[in-house]
Design a protein around this motif. Structure first.
Motif, short mmCIF file in Angstrom:
data_model
loop_
_atom_site.label_atom_id
_atom_site.label_comp_id
_atom_site.label_asym_id
_atom_site.label_seq_id
_atom_site.Cartn_x
_atom_site.Cartn_y
_atom_site.Cartn_z
N GLY A 195 0.83 -1.21 0.00
CA GLY A 195 0.00 0.00 0.00
C GLY A 195 0.86 1.25 0.00
N PHE A 196 1.82 1.25 0.93
CA PHE A 196 2.64 2.46 1.02
C PHE A 196 3.58 2.60 -0.15
CE2 PHE A 196 1.23 4.65 4.58
CZ PHE A 196 0.79 3.74 5.53
N LEU A 230 1.55 4.39 -2.63
CA LEU A 230 1.45 5.82 -2.31
C LEU A 230 2.77 6.52 -2.60
CD1 LEU A 230 -0.53 5.95 1.05
CD2 LEU A 230 -1.27 6.66 -1.21
N GLU A 288 3.36 7.63 -6.15
CA GLU A 288 2.67 8.88 -6.49
C GLU A 288 3.34 10.07 -5.86
OE1 GLU A 288 -1.83 7.10 -6.76
OE2 GLU A 288 -1.49 9.11 -5.93
N ASP A 289 3.60 9.88 -4.53
CA ASP A 289 4.21 11.00 -3.81
C ASP A 289 5.54 11.39 -4.43
OD1 ASP A 289 3.05 9.82 -0.57
OD2 ASP A 289 2.11 11.12 -2.09
N SER A 296 6.13 7.10 4.35
CA SER A 296 5.82 5.79 3.80
C SER A 296 6.98 4.82 4.00
CB SER A 296 5.51 5.88 2.30
OG SER A 296 4.37 6.68 2.10
N LEU A 300 -3.49 4.07 5.35
CA LEU A 300 -3.61 3.86 3.91
C LEU A 300 -5.00 4.23 3.41
CD1 LEU A 300 -1.73 0.49 3.36
CD2 LEU A 300 -1.21 2.69 2.29
N ARG A 337 -5.62 7.93 3.55
CA ARG A 337 -4.96 8.66 2.46
C ARG A 337 -5.75 8.53 1.17
NH1 ARG A 337 0.83 8.76 2.55
NH2 ARG A 337 1.50 9.33 4.65
N HIS A 338 -6.21 7.31 0.90
CA HIS A 338 -6.99 7.08 -0.32
C HIS A 338 -8.23 7.95 -0.32
CE1 HIS A 338 -4.89 3.12 -1.19
NE2 HIS A 338 -4.74 3.86 -2.27
N ARG A 379 -7.56 11.62 -0.94
CA ARG A 379 -7.26 11.97 -2.34
C ARG A 379 -8.47 11.96 -3.24
NH1 ARG A 379 -1.26 9.64 -3.50
NH2 ARG A 379 -0.50 10.25 -1.46
N PRO A 423 -4.09 -4.56 -0.57
CA PRO A 423 -4.14 -3.08 -0.49
C PRO A 423 -5.07 -2.52 -1.57
CG PRO A 423 -2.13 -3.78 -1.54
CD PRO A 423 -2.84 -5.04 -1.14
N LEU A 424 -5.65 -1.38 -1.29
CA LEU A 424 -6.65 -0.84 -2.19
C LEU A 424 -5.99 -0.33 -3.46
CD1 LEU A 424 -8.63 1.17 0.50
CD2 LEU A 424 -9.21 -1.04 -0.49
#
Lengths: 817, 149
Positions: free
Chosen positions: A591-592, A595, A598-599, A611, B20, B23-24, B27, B118-119
């Motif tokens: 998951g991180f 992220l 993107e970050d 992250s 997580l 955060r999703h 956004r 995870p999504l």
């Protein structure tokens, strides 16, 4: 006598016809009616008289009253004349008016009667007093009343001087006849009354006389004749009855005589019949006797013939010898058997046919027979041989029969050549011997039983299997010896059923049953039973195999199978659970990472760093998790030798290692004295305490003044230890769950969720148990116990206890999922 | 069509996973996590407005992780769907397992949707958008009306 009844003039039959009865009834009725009428008349008369008296009384009363009123009137008038007091005069005048009124009323009533009160008008005599001269009382009274009223009415009644009023009234009163007239009324009334009364009285008397007379007449004319008639009728009936009775009696007597005659004749006839029967019987008997004697004679002759015939044709050799041992008779078979013709041996001593080595003894035996001559087998138990003409010996069986004849005592010997039989016996014996050795050497127990259920055969293996020796069981009921008690009835019933119907379910197949040994202990057997028909009866033979060992092996296999299945299943569960829980940190990483990409692309470097840190932590956690799992899996696989462990010392050394953590968390640790020693795997035991203490610090002491106590004591057959904290405690519903793998009660990131599962597993391996005592807000005490039995192996898991607690081997690892 | 943001109740015990999801949702600009609870007990207390949650607003959607301490996520789902007051709130189940059996298990308990961790951000955003369109404002019965039925 009876036949002439209809001509008898003095026939007792008389009809008491209906006419007579009716006449009587009518007469009675008439009499009664008349009496009734008389009574009624009497009553009426009486009533009239009473009425008359009443009327009279009333009239007298009224007349009297009238007189009184007139007198009073006079008095008042006088007073009016005397007084001059206005009140008094007024009162007097008023009274006078009243009196006048009353007088008028009474007068009217007397004269004209009063319908309302039921008074009749005055009788004529009285009326004439009132209306006719000389009295004319009616006129007098009316005049008086009129005068009084007028005077009163006139104005000067009260005001005028009294005397004048009185005088005027008195003047208008006129005749002094008034009182006389009144008197006359009374007299007239009385006269009338008396007259009427006398009339009535006479009438009454008449009626009474008439009534009495009528009663007498009725009695004489009606009742007396009736009574007489009835009496005559009944007399006649009685005499008729008497006559009938007499005739009946005569008839009965005649009948009785006739019966007696008949009985007598009957008896005589019977007697004669019996005598005849007897004669007949005797004649029959005599005839039969004669016949019988004839038959006996013939039979005797015939039997003699037969006797010789039988002997001659008998299939056995027959020899008759006399008391001295000389042969007097032989048959054809004897000739054939011994090879002599009869001429050759007749009149020879019997010893000719006896082999030489027996010859000497033989006369002795012969003599011995004659001492007690009875039909018997010769030489029972001995082997007998005969000597042929050609010198060969032949095995024999000899039966001896004494025969009495006129000439003396003879012996008939029946001699049988048993060569064949001996041969057959030998063959049979050999075959039996063969079977016997088969049975005896069989490795299965062979038991045979007769129809009665008694044991007839018991091979050596049976002795070994059941424990009974052959001598102990022979002839005893099999059911009582080797069948368990609760099956004996069924066995007996089955046997009976087979003997009765030929049906049975147990034959010719392998059955698995339970039998009992000599000591009574039951054991499993495989048994095959066959029925054997032996002549008329059945025998049953059974091959019995002790399958205790086999059964045990089967059970063991089953158990191991189940165990394997279970372990398999649990292994699957374990893999499932683990994979799920390992995924968690992995998800975090991925998951991180997502992220982060993107970050990074957008230059959010702070977020990227965040992250990265998280990913690092997550992967660390994963590592810890895998490490702990490995450790868990090692439990039970890597075994150390159990030894005596000084638990107190162990805990103290663990406490030293944890000193820093304890200090950091602000936790105090108390270790009780005299902790019992235990026989266990040192390494594993240390792991248990480490895990429990670690948990206690992590979860039981959050508030800064945490306090942990470690202690232990001996229990029943086990040694118990505990680790207690004063933390938030655990709700009852989670007491089981808490030992499950990965079962957490909160989302604390510190633990891996493996600690307690490891504790549970270790205890299980040792055959011990672990449990928790706690309530929300009451802290938590984790207990565990090791069994003290010294000869248990570490791997022997006591399944019962485990199941009691709801814990299963790897089940602890998957509990709650 | 309402432009109001969708309010989520997030039931997740793992802190990182919660971050997580948060955060999703941030956004997407469509959603708003109004409350995060760490286990089933707290989730039900929040929904039923008990204890410290007396003033709690009603969430539009519940995001429910199946792996929770104490009470299993499935239990919590069953309880929510059994409560006549709460069962109309859509529940999206979050889980690490994509297995068919687990999916079926969740749907059998009336889960409205099933997301695997995870999504995937695209997937998740699209779902939130659609939720916003469908559930936002005029399509949802008012609380009072809902209460009567």
């Amino acid at each position: 006598m009876i036949l002439s009844a209809s001509e008898d003039t003095t026939s007792p039959r008389r009809s008491v016809g209906p006419n007579v009865v009716r006449g009587m009834a009518i007469r009675c009725l008439l009499a009664l009616t008349v009496l009734a009428v008389m009574a009624l008349a009497g009553y009426l008369v009486n009533r009239g008289r009473t009425r008359l008296l009443t009327d009279h009384a009333t009239l007298v009363q009224l007349a009297g009253r009238q007189q009184a009123l007139v007198s009073r009137l006079g008095l008042l008038i006088q007073r009016l004349g005397e007084t001059s007091d206005a009140n008094e005069r007024h009162t007097t005048v008023v009274n006078l008016a009243e009196l006048a009124q009353q007088l008028q009323q009474v007068h009217t009533t007397i004269l004209y009667g009063n319908e309302q009160q039921g008074r009749s008008a005055a009788p004529p005599a009285v009326r004439s007093v009132y209306l006719d001269k000389p009295h004319e009382l009616d006129r007098q009274l009316k005049q008086l009343v009129g005068d009084v009223r007028r005077v009163i009415k006139s104005d000067d009644a009260e005001t005028s001087p009294p005397q004048s009023v009185a005088r005027r009234i008195a003047a208008s009163a006129g005749d002094i006849h008034l009182l006389d007239s009144l008197e006359a009324v009374l007299t007239a009334y009385e006269a009338e009354g008396r007259k009427a009364h006398a009339e009535l009285r006479m009438l009454e008397t008449v009626i009474l006389m008439l009534t009495l007379w009528l009663i007498a007449a009725t009695g004489a004319g009606v009742f007396w004749p009736m009574v007489r008639q009835v009496r005559s009728e009944t007399d006649q009936l009685e005499s008729a009855n008497a006559v009938l009775d007499q005739r009946a009696a005569e008839l009965a007597a005649t009948l009785h005589e006739l019966e007696m005659e008949r009985d007598e004749r009957h008896t005589r006839m019977q007697t004669m019949a019996r005598v005849m029967e007897d004669l007949e019987e005797q004649r029959g008997k005599l005839e039969r006797e004669i016949q019988a004697r004839q038959l006996v004679q013939e039979a005797l002759e015939a039997s003699e013939q037969r006797f010789y015939g039988i002997i001659e044709s008998a299939p056995t050799a027959m020899v008759i010898t006399d008391q001295q041992g000389y042969i007097v008779l032989v048959n054809a078979e004897t000739e054939r058997l011994f090879g002599y013709s009869r001429d050759e041996i007749l009149n020879q001593p019997i010893e000719v046919l006896v082999p030489r080595h027996f010859r000497d003894k033989h006369p002795e035996f012969r003599a011995g027979f004659f001492v007690n001559p009875e039909t018997r087998r010769m030489g029972a138990g001995r082997e007998l041989y005969g000597l042929r003409k050609d010198g060969t010996e032949v095995p024999l069986e000899i039966g001896l029969n004494p025969i009495e004849a006129d000439e003396g005592l003879f012996v008939l010997s029946a001699i049988v050549d048993i060569t064949e039989r001996k041969r057959h016996d030998e063959i049979l014996r050999q075959s039996e011997e063969r079977v016997r050795s088969i049975v005896d050497s069989a490795l299965d127990a062979v038991v045979t039983m007769d129809e009665a259920g008694n044991i007839t055969g018991w091979n050596p293996q049976a002795e070994v299997v059941f424990g009974w020796s052959a001598t102990e069981v022979h002839g005893k009921p099999m059911a009582d010896l080797i069948i368990p008690e609760n099956w004996r009835e069924a066995h007996r019933r089955g046997l009976a059923k087979f003997l009765a119907t030929g049906e049975a379910v147990v034959f010719n197949q392998r059955l698995e049953l339970t039998a009992i040994r000599k000591q009574g202990e039951p054991f499993p057997v495989e048994i095959a039973i066959s029925p054997l028909r032996v002549g008329e009866h059945y025998e049953f033979s059974a091959f019995v195999r002790d399958i205790t060992a086999r059964k045990r092996a089967e059970e063991e296999i089953k158990r191991i199978n189940k165990e394997l299945q279970r372990k398999n299943h649990e292994m699957q569960q374990f893999v499932y659970t683990v994979s799920h829980d390992l995924k968690s940190p992995l998800v975090t990483c991925r998951g991180f990472v997502g992220l982060m990409k993107e970050d990074a692309a957008e230059g959010r470097w702070n977020d990227v760093l965040d992250s990265v840190v998280r990913i690092e932590r997550a992967s660390e956690r994963m590592g810890d998790l895998i490490e702990d799992l490995l450790q868990l899996s090692r439990i039970g696989v890597i075994r150390n030798e159990p030894e005596e462990v000084d638990v107190g010392k162990m805990i103290h050394s663990i406490a030293e290692e944890l000193a820093d953590r304890l200090q950091q968390a602000g936790v105090t640790l108390e270790i009780q004295d005299n902790l019992p020693h235990v026989f266990a795997d040192h390494v594993r035991l240390a792991e248990v305490f480490e895990n429990l203490l670690s948990n206690a610090i992590k979860y039981g002491c959050r508030n800064g003044n945490g306090h942990i106590v470690v202690g232990g004591h001996h229990g029943e057959g086990e040694v118990q230890y505990f680790v207690r904290d004063n933390g938030p405690g655990i709700a009852k519903e989670f007491h089981q769950k808490v030992f499950g793998l990965f079962q957490r009660l909160e989302s604390n990131q510190d633990g891996t969720g493996v600690g307690l599962a490891a504790v549970a597993r270790i205890l299980e391996i040792h055959g011990g148990r672990a449990w928790v005592e706690s309530d929300l807000g009451q802290g938590a005490t984790f207990w565990f116990a090791f069994p003290t039995s010294a000869d248990r192996t570490m791997n022997e898991t006591k399944r019962d206890r485990r199941e009691q607690l709801g814990m299963s081997p790897i089940g602890t690892l998957s509990a709650g999922s | 069509m309402s432009t109001r943001r969708i309010n989520f109740l997030l039931v997740e015990d793992d802190h990182d996973h919660a971050v997580l999801v948060q955060r999703h949702i941030d956004r997407t600009r469509f959603g708003n996590v109004i409350q995060r609870v760490k286990d089933g007990e707290e989730a039900l207390a929040y929904l039923r407005r008990e204890g410290p949650y007396v003033q709690a607003p009603r969430p539009d959607v519940i995001l429910l992780d199946l792996k929770l301490p104490k009470y299993d996520g499935h239990e919590v789902l069953a309880q929510i769907k059994a409560d006549p007051d709460l069962r109309r709130i859509p529940v999206i189940v979050l889980t690490t397992s994509a297995a068919e059996l687990d999916r079926l298990k969740a749907y059998n308990l009336d889960a409205n949707s099933y997301l695997v961790k995870p999504l995937n951000h695209e997937e998740f955003s699209r779902m939130i958008e659609e939720l916003g369109r469908y559930w936002g404002g005029w399509n949802q019965p008012s609380e009072e009306t809902a209460h009567h039925y």
